[in-house]
Design a protein around this motif. Sequence first.
Motif, short mmCIF file in Angstrom:
data_model
loop_
_atom_site.label_atom_id
_atom_site.label_comp_id
_atom_site.label_asym_id
_atom_site.label_seq_id
_atom_site.Cartn_x
_atom_site.Cartn_y
_atom_site.Cartn_z
N LEU A 397 0.82 -1.21 0.00
CA LEU A 397 0.00 0.00 0.00
C LEU A 397 0.85 1.26 0.00
O LEU A 397 0.51 2.25 -0.65
N SER A 398 1.98 1.25 0.71
CA SER A 398 2.81 2.46 0.77
C SER A 398 3.35 2.82 -0.61
O SER A 398 3.44 4.00 -0.97
N ILE A 399 3.69 1.82 -1.41
CA ILE A 399 4.16 2.06 -2.78
C ILE A 399 3.01 2.57 -3.64
O ILE A 399 3.18 3.53 -4.42
N ILE A 400 1.85 1.97 -3.50
CA ILE A 400 0.68 2.41 -4.26
C ILE A 400 0.35 3.87 -3.96
O ILE A 400 0.11 4.68 -4.88
N MET A 401 0.37 4.25 -2.69
CA MET A 401 0.01 5.60 -2.31
C MET A 401 1.04 6.62 -2.80
O MET A 401 0.69 7.72 -3.22
N ASP A 402 2.31 6.26 -2.76
CA ASP A 402 3.34 7.18 -3.26
C ASP A 402 3.22 7.39 -4.77
O ASP A 402 3.44 8.50 -5.28
N MET A 403 2.85 6.34 -5.49
CA MET A 403 2.69 6.47 -6.93
C MET A 403 1.40 7.23 -7.27
O MET A 403 1.35 8.01 -8.24
N ARG A 404 0.38 7.04 -6.49
CA ARG A 404 -0.83 7.84 -6.65
C ARG A 404 -0.52 9.33 -6.41
O ARG A 404 -1.02 10.20 -7.13
N ARG A 405 0.26 9.57 -5.39
CA ARG A 405 0.63 10.95 -5.06
C ARG A 405 1.33 11.62 -6.24
O ARG A 405 1.10 12.78 -6.55
N TYR A 406 2.19 10.85 -6.92
CA TYR A 406 2.87 11.39 -8.09
C TYR A 406 1.86 11.71 -9.19
O TYR A 406 1.91 12.77 -9.83
N LEU A 407 0.93 10.79 -9.43
CA LEU A 407 -0.07 11.02 -10.48
C LEU A 407 -0.89 12.28 -10.22
O LEU A 407 -1.18 13.05 -11.14
N VAL A 408 -1.25 12.51 -8.96
CA VAL A 408 -2.10 13.65 -8.62
C VAL A 408 -1.30 14.95 -8.59
O VAL A 408 -1.69 15.95 -9.21
N MET A 409 -0.17 14.94 -7.91
CA MET A 409 0.54 16.20 -7.63
C MET A 409 1.55 16.59 -8.71
O MET A 409 1.92 17.76 -8.82
N GLU A 410 2.02 15.61 -9.48
CA GLU A 410 2.99 15.93 -10.52
C GLU A 410 2.35 15.95 -11.92
O GLU A 410 2.72 16.75 -12.77
N GLN A 411 1.39 15.06 -12.14
CA GLN A 411 0.82 14.93 -13.48
C GLN A 411 -0.64 15.37 -13.57
O GLN A 411 -1.20 15.40 -14.66
N SER A 412 -1.25 15.70 -12.44
CA SER A 412 -2.67 16.05 -12.41
C SER A 412 -3.49 15.01 -13.16
O SER A 412 -4.38 15.32 -13.96
N ALA A 413 -3.15 13.75 -12.89
CA ALA A 413 -3.75 12.65 -13.65
C ALA A 413 -4.66 11.80 -12.79
O ALA A 413 -4.73 10.59 -12.96
N ALA A 414 -5.38 12.44 -11.86
CA ALA A 414 -6.34 11.69 -11.06
C ALA A 414 -7.58 11.38 -11.88
O ALA A 414 -7.89 12.09 -12.85
N PRO A 415 -8.31 10.33 -11.54
CA PRO A 415 -9.57 10.05 -12.23
C PRO A 415 -10.54 11.23 -12.13
O PRO A 415 -10.45 12.04 -11.20
N VAL A 416 -11.45 11.33 -13.09
CA VAL A 416 -12.39 12.45 -13.13
C VAL A 416 -13.16 12.58 -11.82
O VAL A 416 -13.35 13.69 -11.29
N GLU A 417 -13.61 11.45 -11.28
CA GLU A 417 -14.40 11.49 -10.05
C GLU A 417 -13.61 12.11 -8.90
O GLU A 417 -14.14 12.88 -8.10
N LEU A 418 -12.34 11.75 -8.82
CA LEU A 418 -11.50 12.29 -7.74
C LEU A 418 -11.21 13.77 -7.96
O LEU A 418 -11.20 14.56 -7.01
N ASN A 419 -10.98 14.16 -9.21
CA ASN A 419 -10.76 15.58 -9.50
C ASN A 419 -11.99 16.41 -9.14
O ASN A 419 -11.86 17.51 -8.60
N ASN A 420 -13.17 15.89 -9.44
CA ASN A 420 -14.40 16.60 -9.08
C ASN A 420 -14.52 16.75 -7.57
O ASN A 420 -14.90 17.82 -7.08
N MET A 421 -14.18 15.70 -6.86
CA MET A 421 -14.26 15.76 -5.40
C MET A 421 -13.29 16.80 -4.85
O MET A 421 -13.64 17.62 -3.98
N MET A 422 -12.04 16.80 -5.35
CA MET A 422 -11.05 17.76 -4.85
C MET A 422 -11.43 19.19 -5.20
O MET A 422 -11.22 20.11 -4.40
N THR A 423 -12.03 19.38 -6.37
CA THR A 423 -12.50 20.72 -6.75
C THR A 423 -13.62 21.18 -5.81
O THR A 423 -13.66 22.34 -5.37
N ASN A 424 -14.52 20.28 -5.48
CA ASN A 424 -15.61 20.62 -4.56
C ASN A 424 -15.09 20.97 -3.18
O ASN A 424 -15.59 21.90 -2.53
N ILE A 425 -14.08 20.21 -2.72
CA ILE A 425 -13.51 20.50 -1.41
C ILE A 425 -12.86 21.88 -1.41
O ILE A 425 -13.00 22.68 -0.47
N GLU A 426 -12.17 22.18 -2.50
CA GLU A 426 -11.49 23.48 -2.61
C GLU A 426 -12.49 24.63 -2.66
O GLU A 426 -12.30 25.66 -2.02
#
Length: 446
Positions: A397-426
Amino acid sequence: MSILPNIMFAVILIAGGGYFAMNLKKIIRNIKLGQDVNRSDNPSARWKNMALVAFGQKKMFARPVPAILHFALYTAFVITQIELLEILIDGLFGTHRFFKPSLGGFYTFLISFIELLSVLALTATVLFLSRRNLLKLPRLNMKELMGWPMKDANLILIMEIILVCCIFTMNGTDEVLYNIGKSHFEGQGSFGFTVSQHLGPALFGNLSEGTLHVLERAGWWGHFIMVMAFLNYLYFSKHLHIIFAFPNTYFANLNPQGQFDNLQSVTNEVKLMMDPNADPFAAPAPDADATPAKFGASDVQDLNWVQLLNAYTCTECGRCTSSCPANQTGKKLSPRKIMMDTRDRLEEVGRNIDANKGVFVPDGKSLLNDYITPEELWACTSCNACVEECPVNISPLSIIMDMRRYLVMEQSAAPVELNNMMTNIENNGAPWQYNQMDRLNWKDEA
Protein backbone atom coordinates in the motif's frame (compact mmCIF):
# COMPACT_ATOMS: atom_id res chain seq x y z
CA MET A 1 46.02 -38.94 3.36
CA SER A 2 45.70 -36.70 0.27
CA ILE A 3 45.01 -33.04 0.92
CA LEU A 4 43.49 -32.59 -2.55
CA PRO A 5 39.88 -32.97 -1.29
CA ASN A 6 40.54 -30.32 1.37
CA ILE A 7 41.93 -27.95 -1.26
CA MET A 8 38.93 -28.58 -3.54
CA PHE A 9 36.59 -27.99 -0.61
CA ALA A 10 38.31 -24.69 0.27
CA VAL A 11 38.21 -23.52 -3.36
CA ILE A 12 34.47 -24.25 -3.67
CA LEU A 13 33.79 -22.59 -0.31
CA ILE A 14 35.75 -19.44 -1.21
CA ALA A 15 34.27 -19.24 -4.72
CA GLY A 16 30.72 -19.82 -3.49
CA GLY A 17 31.06 -17.46 -0.55
CA GLY A 18 32.70 -14.80 -2.73
CA TYR A 19 30.00 -14.96 -5.41
CA PHE A 20 27.29 -14.72 -2.76
CA ALA A 21 29.02 -11.72 -1.13
CA MET A 22 29.33 -10.00 -4.52
CA ASN A 23 25.63 -10.44 -5.28
CA LEU A 24 24.61 -9.41 -1.76
CA LYS A 25 26.65 -6.23 -2.19
CA LYS A 26 24.71 -5.48 -5.40
CA ILE A 27 21.39 -5.93 -3.61
CA ILE A 28 22.44 -3.62 -0.77
CA ARG A 29 23.60 -1.07 -3.36
CA ASN A 30 20.20 -1.27 -5.08
CA ILE A 31 18.32 -0.84 -1.81
CA LYS A 32 20.38 2.24 -1.01
CA LEU A 33 19.16 3.84 -4.25
CA GLY A 34 15.96 4.60 -2.34
CA GLN A 35 15.21 7.82 -0.49
CA ASP A 36 16.31 8.09 3.11
CA VAL A 37 13.82 7.35 5.87
CA ASN A 38 14.51 7.11 9.59
CA ARG A 39 13.60 3.75 11.11
CA SER A 40 15.91 3.86 14.13
CA ASP A 41 13.21 4.80 16.65
CA ASN A 42 11.90 2.50 19.39
CA PRO A 43 14.50 -0.29 19.08
CA SER A 44 12.88 -2.46 21.76
CA ALA A 45 9.60 -2.60 19.82
CA ARG A 46 11.53 -3.34 16.63
CA TRP A 47 13.47 -6.23 18.17
CA LYS A 48 10.21 -7.61 19.57
CA ASN A 49 8.55 -7.31 16.16
CA MET A 50 11.42 -9.17 14.49
CA ALA A 51 11.38 -11.91 17.14
CA LEU A 52 7.63 -12.51 16.83
CA VAL A 53 7.13 -12.08 13.09
CA ALA A 54 10.42 -13.24 11.54
CA PHE A 55 11.71 -15.77 14.08
CA GLY A 56 8.36 -16.86 15.53
CA GLN A 57 6.41 -16.54 12.26
CA LYS A 58 3.47 -15.17 14.23
CA LYS A 59 1.43 -14.01 11.24
CA MET A 60 1.82 -17.33 9.41
CA PHE A 61 -0.37 -19.08 11.97
CA ALA A 62 -3.50 -17.36 10.75
CA ARG A 63 -3.65 -20.45 8.50
CA PRO A 64 -2.51 -23.29 10.81
CA VAL A 65 -1.91 -26.16 8.34
CA PRO A 66 0.46 -24.38 5.91
CA ALA A 67 1.96 -22.56 8.90
CA ILE A 68 2.94 -25.83 10.61
CA LEU A 69 4.41 -27.19 7.37
CA HIS A 70 6.34 -23.98 6.75
CA PHE A 71 7.54 -23.91 10.36
CA ALA A 72 8.88 -27.46 9.93
CA LEU A 73 10.83 -26.34 6.83
CA TYR A 74 12.05 -23.20 8.56
CA THR A 75 13.16 -24.99 11.73
CA ALA A 76 14.93 -27.71 9.75
CA PHE A 77 16.73 -25.04 7.72
CA VAL A 78 17.95 -23.24 10.86
CA ILE A 79 18.93 -26.28 12.94
CA THR A 80 20.61 -28.07 10.01
CA GLN A 81 23.19 -25.28 9.93
CA ILE A 82 24.77 -26.98 12.97
CA GLU A 83 25.50 -30.03 10.84
CA LEU A 84 26.72 -27.72 8.06
CA LEU A 85 29.19 -26.16 10.49
CA GLU A 86 30.62 -29.64 11.18
CA ILE A 87 30.87 -30.30 7.44
CA LEU A 88 32.81 -27.05 6.98
CA ILE A 89 35.29 -28.04 9.71
CA ASP A 90 35.64 -31.58 8.36
CA GLY A 91 36.08 -30.33 4.82
CA LEU A 92 38.77 -27.79 5.67
CA PHE A 93 40.78 -29.88 8.13
CA GLY A 94 40.20 -33.44 6.89
CA THR A 95 38.42 -34.63 10.05
CA HIS A 96 35.26 -36.75 10.20
CA ARG A 97 32.35 -35.90 12.49
CA PHE A 98 34.46 -33.38 14.35
CA PHE A 99 31.98 -32.77 17.17
CA LYS A 100 31.27 -36.41 18.06
CA PRO A 101 34.18 -37.06 20.46
CA SER A 102 33.58 -33.91 22.49
CA LEU A 103 29.77 -34.03 22.56
CA GLY A 104 29.31 -37.78 23.03
CA GLY A 105 25.67 -38.72 23.61
CA PHE A 106 24.49 -35.18 23.00
CA TYR A 107 25.92 -35.44 19.47
CA THR A 108 23.68 -38.46 18.80
CA PHE A 109 20.68 -36.54 20.17
CA LEU A 110 21.51 -33.47 18.08
CA ILE A 111 21.89 -35.32 14.77
CA SER A 112 18.81 -37.40 15.56
CA PHE A 113 16.84 -34.20 16.13
CA ILE A 114 18.12 -32.82 12.81
CA GLU A 115 17.03 -36.05 11.10
CA LEU A 116 13.53 -35.83 12.56
CA LEU A 117 13.27 -32.22 11.39
CA SER A 118 14.53 -33.31 7.97
CA VAL A 119 11.74 -35.90 7.72
CA LEU A 120 9.19 -33.20 8.56
CA ALA A 121 10.83 -30.85 6.05
CA LEU A 122 10.72 -33.53 3.35
CA THR A 123 7.03 -34.16 4.07
CA ALA A 124 6.29 -30.42 3.95
CA THR A 125 8.21 -30.02 0.70
CA VAL A 126 6.31 -32.82 -1.04
CA LEU A 127 3.00 -31.36 0.16
CA PHE A 128 3.95 -27.87 -1.00
CA LEU A 129 4.88 -29.22 -4.42
CA SER A 130 1.56 -31.09 -4.61
CA ARG A 131 -0.42 -28.07 -3.48
CA ARG A 132 1.24 -25.87 -6.09
CA ASN A 133 1.19 -28.28 -9.06
CA LEU A 134 -1.59 -30.81 -8.40
CA LEU A 135 -4.16 -28.99 -6.26
CA LYS A 136 -3.59 -25.78 -8.26
CA LEU A 137 -4.23 -23.48 -5.28
CA PRO A 138 -5.67 -20.30 -6.93
CA ARG A 139 -3.33 -17.77 -5.30
CA LEU A 140 -0.32 -19.84 -6.38
CA ASN A 141 -1.44 -20.03 -10.01
CA MET A 142 -2.23 -16.41 -10.90
CA LYS A 143 -1.07 -14.68 -14.06
CA GLU A 144 1.89 -12.87 -12.46
CA LEU A 145 3.37 -16.23 -11.41
CA MET A 146 3.39 -17.76 -14.87
CA GLY A 147 6.83 -18.43 -16.33
CA TRP A 148 9.92 -17.99 -14.19
CA PRO A 149 8.20 -17.34 -10.80
CA MET A 150 6.44 -20.72 -11.01
CA LYS A 151 9.64 -22.49 -12.10
CA ASP A 152 11.55 -20.73 -9.32
CA ALA A 153 9.14 -21.94 -6.64
CA ASN A 154 9.27 -25.53 -7.91
CA LEU A 155 13.05 -25.49 -8.33
CA ILE A 156 13.71 -24.39 -4.78
CA LEU A 157 11.44 -27.16 -3.44
CA ILE A 158 13.23 -29.76 -5.57
CA MET A 159 16.55 -28.49 -4.21
CA GLU A 160 15.18 -29.00 -0.69
CA ILE A 161 14.33 -32.62 -1.51
CA ILE A 162 17.81 -33.25 -2.94
CA LEU A 163 19.40 -31.69 0.15
CA VAL A 164 17.43 -33.95 2.51
CA CYS A 165 18.27 -37.00 0.40
CA CYS A 166 21.95 -36.09 0.66
CA ILE A 167 21.67 -35.88 4.46
CA PHE A 168 20.13 -39.36 4.75
CA THR A 169 22.52 -40.85 2.20
CA MET A 170 25.47 -39.48 4.18
CA ASN A 171 24.17 -40.55 7.58
CA GLY A 172 22.64 -43.85 6.41
CA THR A 173 25.77 -45.17 4.68
CA ASP A 174 27.96 -43.95 7.52
CA GLU A 175 25.71 -45.84 9.93
CA VAL A 176 26.19 -49.08 7.96
CA LEU A 177 29.96 -48.49 7.67
CA TYR A 178 30.15 -47.73 11.37
CA ASN A 179 28.32 -50.94 12.20
CA ILE A 180 30.87 -53.04 10.29
CA GLY A 181 33.86 -51.09 11.64
CA LYS A 182 34.72 -49.45 8.31
CA SER A 183 33.63 -45.86 8.98
CA HIS A 184 35.95 -42.90 8.49
CA PHE A 185 35.43 -42.39 12.19
CA GLU A 186 37.59 -44.61 14.35
CA GLY A 187 35.79 -47.06 16.63
CA GLN A 188 33.09 -49.72 16.54
CA GLY A 189 29.39 -49.73 17.21
CA SER A 190 26.47 -47.68 15.99
CA PHE A 191 25.84 -43.95 15.83
CA GLY A 192 22.27 -44.67 16.84
CA PHE A 193 20.72 -41.80 14.90
CA THR A 194 16.94 -42.00 15.20
CA VAL A 195 16.18 -42.29 11.47
CA SER A 196 19.46 -43.48 9.93
CA GLN A 197 19.89 -46.47 12.25
CA HIS A 198 16.79 -47.95 10.58
CA LEU A 199 16.91 -46.29 7.15
CA GLY A 200 20.62 -46.97 6.57
CA PRO A 201 20.58 -50.78 6.90
CA ALA A 202 17.25 -50.97 5.03
CA LEU A 203 18.53 -49.03 1.99
CA PHE A 204 22.26 -49.66 2.01
CA GLY A 205 22.78 -52.77 4.14
CA ASN A 206 23.48 -55.12 1.22
CA LEU A 207 25.98 -52.89 -0.59
CA SER A 208 29.72 -53.50 -0.73
CA GLU A 209 32.12 -51.51 1.39
CA GLY A 210 33.48 -49.67 -1.65
CA THR A 211 30.00 -48.66 -2.80
CA LEU A 212 29.12 -47.51 0.72
CA HIS A 213 32.20 -45.27 0.87
CA VAL A 214 31.35 -43.77 -2.52
CA LEU A 215 27.74 -43.10 -1.50
CA GLU A 216 28.79 -41.67 1.87
CA ARG A 217 31.16 -39.23 0.15
CA ALA A 218 28.51 -38.45 -2.50
CA GLY A 219 26.02 -37.57 0.24
CA TRP A 220 28.60 -35.51 2.13
CA TRP A 221 29.82 -33.60 -0.94
CA GLY A 222 26.26 -33.36 -2.26
CA HIS A 223 25.09 -31.73 0.98
CA PHE A 224 27.89 -29.17 0.86
CA ILE A 225 27.53 -28.38 -2.86
CA MET A 226 23.73 -28.09 -2.58
CA VAL A 227 24.14 -25.60 0.28
CA MET A 228 26.56 -23.53 -1.83
CA ALA A 229 24.23 -23.75 -4.83
CA PHE A 230 21.22 -22.79 -2.70
CA LEU A 231 23.10 -19.87 -1.16
CA ASN A 232 24.00 -18.41 -4.53
CA TYR A 233 20.64 -19.21 -6.09
CA LEU A 234 18.98 -16.94 -3.53
CA TYR A 235 20.09 -13.88 -5.51
CA PHE A 236 17.95 -14.99 -8.46
CA SER A 237 15.06 -16.28 -6.37
CA LYS A 238 12.12 -15.10 -4.31
CA HIS A 239 13.73 -16.98 -1.42
CA LEU A 240 15.81 -13.94 -0.49
CA HIS A 241 13.18 -13.60 2.25
CA ILE A 242 15.18 -16.25 4.15
CA ILE A 243 17.76 -13.51 4.72
CA PHE A 244 15.80 -10.27 4.43
CA ALA A 245 12.76 -11.22 6.53
CA PHE A 246 14.72 -10.29 9.65
CA PRO A 247 15.81 -6.74 8.73
CA ASN A 248 12.49 -6.20 6.97
CA THR A 249 10.47 -6.88 10.11
CA TYR A 250 12.91 -4.86 12.22
CA PHE A 251 12.59 -1.78 9.99
CA ALA A 252 8.84 -2.20 9.42
CA ASN A 253 6.55 0.77 10.02
CA LEU A 254 5.43 0.82 13.66
CA ASN A 255 2.78 3.51 13.17
CA PRO A 256 -0.93 2.61 13.02
CA GLN A 257 -1.75 1.03 9.65
CA GLY A 258 -4.09 3.82 8.57
CA GLN A 259 -1.59 6.60 9.25
CA PHE A 260 0.06 8.09 6.17
CA ASP A 261 3.09 10.31 6.06
CA ASN A 262 2.90 13.93 4.93
CA LEU A 263 5.21 15.67 2.51
CA GLN A 264 7.22 18.10 4.62
CA SER A 265 7.30 20.76 1.91
CA VAL A 266 3.49 20.70 1.62
CA THR A 267 3.11 20.70 5.41
CA ASN A 268 5.31 23.79 5.68
CA GLU A 269 3.28 25.60 3.02
CA VAL A 270 -0.01 24.79 4.75
CA LYS A 271 1.34 26.02 8.09
CA LEU A 272 2.38 29.29 6.48
CA MET A 273 -1.07 29.70 4.94
CA MET A 274 -2.84 29.06 8.25
CA ASP A 275 -0.59 31.20 10.44
CA PRO A 276 -1.61 34.89 10.17
CA ASN A 277 1.62 35.96 11.85
CA ALA A 278 3.94 33.93 9.61
CA ASP A 279 6.31 35.73 7.31
CA PRO A 280 6.31 33.88 3.97
CA PHE A 281 9.59 35.57 3.03
CA ALA A 282 11.44 34.59 6.20
CA ALA A 283 12.54 31.23 4.78
CA PRO A 284 15.86 31.19 2.89
CA ALA A 285 15.60 31.36 -0.88
CA PRO A 286 15.85 27.96 -2.55
CA ASP A 287 19.05 27.03 -4.35
CA ALA A 288 18.56 27.81 -8.04
CA ASP A 289 20.77 24.86 -9.04
CA ALA A 290 19.08 22.35 -6.77
CA THR A 291 16.88 19.66 -8.31
CA PRO A 292 13.26 20.26 -7.28
CA ALA A 293 11.89 17.63 -4.91
CA LYS A 294 9.49 15.24 -6.60
CA PHE A 295 6.05 14.74 -5.15
CA GLY A 296 5.40 11.02 -4.87
CA ALA A 297 7.15 8.28 -6.85
CA SER A 298 7.29 7.38 -10.52
CA ASP A 299 10.35 5.13 -10.40
CA VAL A 300 12.17 2.99 -7.86
CA GLN A 301 14.69 5.75 -6.99
CA ASP A 302 11.75 7.86 -5.71
CA LEU A 303 10.68 5.20 -3.22
CA ASN A 304 12.37 4.99 0.17
CA TRP A 305 14.93 2.30 0.97
CA VAL A 306 12.53 0.38 3.25
CA GLN A 307 10.08 0.01 0.36
CA LEU A 308 12.90 -1.35 -1.81
CA LEU A 309 13.87 -3.74 0.99
CA ASN A 310 10.21 -4.82 1.00
CA ALA A 311 10.46 -5.66 -2.69
CA TYR A 312 13.47 -7.94 -2.16
CA THR A 313 11.78 -9.56 0.86
CA CYS A 314 8.55 -10.50 -0.92
CA THR A 315 7.94 -14.26 -0.77
CA GLU A 316 5.37 -14.18 -3.61
CA CYS A 317 3.04 -16.21 -1.38
CA GLY A 318 0.01 -14.26 -2.62
CA ARG A 319 -1.70 -13.87 0.74
CA CYS A 320 -1.90 -10.13 0.06
CA THR A 321 -3.59 -10.63 -3.32
CA SER A 322 -5.98 -13.33 -2.08
CA SER A 323 -7.21 -10.94 0.63
CA CYS A 324 -7.41 -7.84 -1.62
CA PRO A 325 -11.08 -6.82 -2.15
CA ALA A 326 -10.21 -5.09 -5.43
CA ASN A 327 -8.61 -8.26 -6.80
CA GLN A 328 -11.51 -10.40 -5.56
CA THR A 329 -13.97 -8.27 -7.51
CA GLY A 330 -12.04 -8.68 -10.76
CA LYS A 331 -9.99 -5.48 -10.71
CA LYS A 332 -6.56 -5.49 -12.28
CA LEU A 333 -4.78 -4.79 -8.98
CA SER A 334 -2.62 -7.51 -7.39
CA PRO A 335 -0.53 -6.33 -4.41
CA ARG A 336 1.86 -9.23 -5.01
CA LYS A 337 2.42 -8.00 -8.57
CA ILE A 338 3.16 -4.50 -7.23
CA MET A 339 6.02 -5.93 -5.17
CA MET A 340 7.27 -8.21 -7.95
CA ASP A 341 7.22 -5.32 -10.46
CA THR A 342 9.09 -3.07 -8.05
CA ARG A 343 11.80 -5.70 -7.58
CA ASP A 344 12.03 -6.37 -11.33
CA ARG A 345 12.42 -2.67 -12.10
CA LEU A 346 14.98 -2.28 -9.32
CA GLU A 347 16.99 -5.16 -10.75
CA GLU A 348 16.79 -3.54 -14.19
CA VAL A 349 18.11 -0.27 -12.76
CA GLY A 350 20.90 -2.21 -11.00
CA ARG A 351 21.95 -3.87 -14.26
CA ASN A 352 21.97 -0.44 -15.92
CA ILE A 353 24.32 0.85 -13.22
CA ASP A 354 26.58 -2.20 -13.58
CA ALA A 355 26.74 -1.76 -17.36
CA ASN A 356 27.61 1.94 -17.07
CA LYS A 357 30.42 1.73 -14.50
CA GLY A 358 28.38 2.68 -11.45
CA VAL A 359 26.25 5.43 -13.02
CA PHE A 360 22.58 5.13 -13.94
CA VAL A 361 21.95 6.19 -17.52
CA PRO A 362 18.29 7.10 -18.16
CA ASP A 363 16.71 4.30 -20.17
CA GLY A 364 13.39 5.92 -21.00
CA LYS A 365 11.53 3.55 -18.69
CA SER A 366 10.00 3.87 -15.24
CA LEU A 367 8.15 1.81 -12.67
CA LEU A 368 4.99 3.75 -13.42
CA ASN A 369 3.40 2.83 -16.77
CA ASP A 370 6.16 0.44 -17.92
CA TYR A 371 5.58 -1.95 -15.01
CA ILE A 372 2.60 -0.71 -13.00
CA THR A 373 -0.36 0.96 -14.67
CA PRO A 374 -2.52 3.77 -13.23
CA GLU A 375 -5.49 1.41 -13.54
CA GLU A 376 -3.88 -0.91 -10.98
CA LEU A 377 -3.09 1.96 -8.62
CA TRP A 378 -6.56 3.51 -8.66
CA ALA A 379 -8.20 0.11 -8.07
CA CYS A 380 -6.77 0.08 -4.53
CA THR A 381 -9.26 0.83 -1.73
CA SER A 382 -6.42 1.53 0.77
CA CYS A 383 -8.03 -0.93 3.20
CA ASN A 384 -4.66 -2.30 4.40
CA ALA A 385 -5.76 -5.93 3.99
CA CYS A 386 -2.56 -6.70 2.05
CA VAL A 387 -0.40 -5.21 4.83
CA GLU A 388 -2.26 -7.12 7.52
CA GLU A 389 -1.93 -10.42 5.64
CA CYS A 390 1.77 -10.25 4.76
CA PRO A 391 3.73 -12.74 6.91
CA VAL A 392 6.86 -10.52 6.88
CA ASN A 393 5.29 -7.03 7.27
CA ILE A 394 5.63 -5.84 3.66
CA SER A 395 3.52 -2.82 2.70
CA PRO A 396 2.41 -2.79 -0.96
CA LEU A 397 0.00 0.00 0.00
CA SER A 398 2.81 2.46 0.77
CA ILE A 399 4.16 2.06 -2.78
CA ILE A 400 0.68 2.41 -4.26
CA MET A 401 0.01 5.60 -2.31
CA ASP A 402 3.34 7.18 -3.26
CA MET A 403 2.69 6.47 -6.93
CA ARG A 404 -0.83 7.84 -6.65
CA ARG A 405 0.63 10.95 -5.06
CA TYR A 406 2.87 11.39 -8.09
CA LEU A 407 -0.07 11.02 -10.48
CA VAL A 408 -2.10 13.65 -8.62
CA MET A 409 0.54 16.20 -7.63
CA GLU A 410 2.99 15.93 -10.52
CA GLN A 411 0.82 14.93 -13.48
CA SER A 412 -2.67 16.05 -12.41
CA ALA A 413 -3.75 12.65 -13.65
CA ALA A 414 -6.34 11.69 -11.06
CA PRO A 415 -9.57 10.05 -12.23
CA VAL A 416 -12.39 12.45 -13.13
CA GLU A 417 -14.40 11.49 -10.05
CA LEU A 418 -11.50 12.29 -7.74
CA ASN A 419 -10.76 15.58 -9.50
CA ASN A 420 -14.40 16.60 -9.08
CA MET A 421 -14.26 15.76 -5.40
CA MET A 422 -11.05 17.76 -4.85
CA THR A 423 -12.50 20.72 -6.75
CA ASN A 424 -15.61 20.62 -4.56
CA ILE A 425 -13.51 20.50 -1.41
CA GLU A 426 -11.49 23.48 -2.61
CA ASN A 427 -14.55 25.52 -3.58
CA ASN A 428 -17.20 24.34 -1.16
CA GLY A 429 -15.33 22.85 1.76
CA ALA A 430 -17.10 19.54 1.14
CA PRO A 431 -16.88 16.68 -1.39
CA TRP A 432 -20.30 17.63 -2.81
CA GLN A 433 -21.37 20.37 -5.21
CA TYR A 434 -22.92 22.49 -2.47
CA ASN A 435 -21.14 24.11 0.43
CA GLN A 436 -21.20 23.12 4.06
CA MET A 437 -23.69 25.81 5.04
CA ASP A 438 -26.23 24.47 2.54
CA ARG A 439 -26.04 21.11 4.27
CA LEU A 440 -27.66 22.64 7.35
CA ASN A 441 -30.71 24.07 5.52
CA TRP A 442 -32.80 21.10 6.61
CA LYS A 443 -32.93 22.47 10.18
CA ASP A 444 -34.90 25.49 9.05
CA GLU A 445 -37.54 23.27 7.51
CA ALA A 446 -38.43 21.67 10.82
